[in-house]
Motif scaffolding. Structure first.
Motif, PDB file in Angstrom:
ATOM      1  N   UNK A  66     -13.369   2.761  -7.781  1.00 31.65           N
ATOM      2  CA  UNK A  66     -12.080   3.296  -8.216  1.00 31.65           C
ATOM      3  C   UNK A  66     -11.063   2.170  -8.268  1.00 31.65           C
ATOM      4  N   UNK A  67     -10.020   2.361  -9.042  1.00 29.31           N
ATOM      5  CA  UNK A  67      -8.993   1.343  -9.198  1.00 29.31           C
ATOM      6  C   UNK A  67      -7.639   2.022  -9.335  1.00 29.31           C
ATOM      7  N   UNK A  68      -6.628   1.449  -8.718  1.00 27.72           N
ATOM      8  CA  UNK A  68      -5.246   1.918  -8.848  1.00 27.72           C
ATOM      9  C   UNK A  68      -4.401   0.723  -9.252  1.00 27.72           C
ATOM     10  N   UNK A  69      -3.771   0.788 -10.433  1.00 29.56           N
ATOM     11  CA  UNK A  69      -2.980  -0.336 -10.931  1.00 29.56           C
ATOM     12  C   UNK A  69      -1.681   0.188 -11.539  1.00 29.56           C
ATOM     13  N   UNK A  70      -0.787  -0.740 -11.869  1.00 29.47           N
ATOM     14  CA  UNK A  70       0.475  -0.344 -12.484  1.00 29.47           C
ATOM     15  C   UNK A  70       0.257  -0.040 -13.955  1.00 29.47           C
ATOM     16  N   UNK A  71       1.066   0.839 -14.497  1.00 29.69           N
ATOM     17  CA  UNK A  71       1.018   1.183 -15.911  1.00 29.69           C
ATOM     18  C   UNK A  71       1.942   0.219 -16.652  1.00 29.69           C
ATOM     19  N   UNK A 127      -4.545  12.453  -7.987  1.00 23.96           N
ATOM     20  CA  UNK A 127      -4.682  11.470  -9.071  1.00 23.96           C
ATOM     21  C   UNK A 127      -6.081  10.861  -9.110  1.00 23.96           C
ATOM     22  N   UNK A 128      -6.636  10.572  -7.941  1.00 25.48           N
ATOM     23  CA  UNK A 128      -7.963   9.952  -7.884  1.00 25.48           C
ATOM     24  C   UNK A 128      -9.026  10.901  -8.412  1.00 25.48           C
ATOM     25  N   UNK A 164       4.238   5.317 -13.803  1.00 23.60           N
ATOM     26  CA  UNK A 164       4.229   3.962 -13.249  1.00 23.60           C
ATOM     27  C   UNK A 164       2.839   3.449 -12.907  1.00 23.60           C
ATOM     28  N   UNK A 165       1.869   4.356 -12.721  1.00 22.61           N
ATOM     29  CA  UNK A 165       0.556   3.903 -12.267  1.00 22.61           C
ATOM     30  C   UNK A 165      -0.602   4.513 -13.027  1.00 22.61           C
ATOM     31  N   UNK A 166      -1.749   3.863 -12.922  1.00 26.37           N
ATOM     32  CA  UNK A 166      -2.994   4.336 -13.527  1.00 26.37           C
ATOM     33  C   UNK A 166      -4.065   4.427 -12.448  1.00 26.37           C
ATOM     34  N   UNK A 167      -4.711   5.582 -12.343  1.00 25.83           N
ATOM     35  CA  UNK A 167      -5.866   5.743 -11.473  1.00 25.83           C
ATOM     36  C   UNK A 167      -7.108   5.760 -12.340  1.00 25.83           C
TER      37      UNK A 167
END
Length: 317
Positions: A30-35, A100-101, A18-21
């Motif tokens: 750094x960035x955290x977004x939806x996949x 994840x990070x 569900x997500x991309x780090x």
């Protein structure tokens, strides 16, 4: 000689369902977004703002396909690492912490060390690979059910399993036909397919597997195809292992297919049979002989594709 480092800015992406780090090598950002599509748009803008040119990510069983396609369409160089590559790099650098990070930073660091970037993935092969994976998984299910049938004594359970097996075999046949029909509809893929089927032991599905899963064939130097497949011998001269050679890594799915081709080739092709018998006579183990035949086959595949000429059978010597 000092190794030159590329000046291209590199980012790493840890891909989840569900997500991309995302992390940029050498920067704190750094960035955290939806996949998903919305996340891809934000990601591309974020990377361009930081002048990133190369992006690395880890193969995750298909969750990486969407972001890879979006990045390649936006003009980024994309490197897809096998999980083992990233783990080995972490061991080399003694990175033990994991989340994840940090994984995104690890992938970015591993990508920064890559000397050659693969060409953008052919979207036709992406679709074919998904169909081929379904074919392979259904094949495994059929084998598993048939094995289970050997221990079944209840007639109603056996009947149920036979019904399941017949349904899976029909699905497998449909997938096989669909894969081969699509390959034959593309002129360039059909040329590669026909050349590969000229090799001993390589039937339509094995040839299709090599067309789909090893598009680099025909453009590699001697020995590279065997290494990419995972059948090249590597030294491990340490203690009790001195003098022994091992294979490791590579692409497991096409390697399984080529194993079947090697078994057939060493039994029925005069040239490969003679080669296998010489190794056996020299005291080599049967499994090692099969791997050696696989190595000869994949190198032959690379050769005939580079020359554009079919395989000519060699008599036994």
């Amino acid at each position: 000689m000092e190794q030159r480092q590329s000046s291209t800015k590199v980012a790493g992406i840890d891909v989840g369902k569900r997500g991309l780090d995302v992390a940029v090598h050498g920067l704190e950002d750094e960035l955290r977004i939806e996949n998903g599509t919305a996340g891809f748009s934000e990601l591309i803008g974020w990377l361009k703002a930081r002048e990133v040119g190369r992006v690395g990510l880890e193969a995750t069983g298909g969750y990486e396909r969407g972001v890879r396609a979006a990045l390649e369409a936006a003009g980024f160089e994309v490197v897809v690492h096998q999980p083992l590559e990233v783990r080995r790099f972490a061991q080399l650098k003694r990175w033990r912490a994991k989340n994840d990070r940090l994984d995104a930073r690890l992938i970015a660091a591993a990508t920064a060390q890559v000397e050659a970037v693969k060409a953008a993935q052919d979207p036709r092969l992406v679709e074919l690979a998904e169909r081929l994976t379904a074919y392979e998984q259904i094949t495994d299910q059929i084998v598993g059910l048939k094995t289970f049938m050997d221990s079944v004594t209840l007639k109603d359970v056996a009947a149920l399993l036979r019904t399941q097996i017949r349904a899976l075999e029909r699905a497998k046949a449909r997938l096989s036909l669909g894969i081969l029909t699509r390959i034959k509809a593309e002129a360039d893929l059909l040329v590669r397919f026909r050349l590969l089927t000229s090799l001993p032991g390589i039937g339509p599905i094995i040839a299709a597997s090599l067309v789909i899963r090893m598009p680099e064939l025909g453009a590699m130097k001697r020995g590279q195809a065997a290494s990419l497949l995972g059948v090249a011998p590597f030294d491990r001269d340490s203690g009790q292992w001195k003098g022994l050679r091992f294979i490791i890594g590579g692409r497991a799915r096409p390697r399984r297919m080529l194993y079947l081709a090697a078994v057939i080739a060493k039994r029925f092709d005069p040239g490969f049979k003679a080669f296998a018998e010489r190794l056996l006579a020299a005291g080599k183990a049967r499994k090692l002989v099969t791997v050696a035949v696989m190595r000869k086959l994949i190198e032959a595949a690379n050769l005939i594709l580079s020359r554009g000429q079919p395989w000519l059978a060699h008599p036994a010597t």
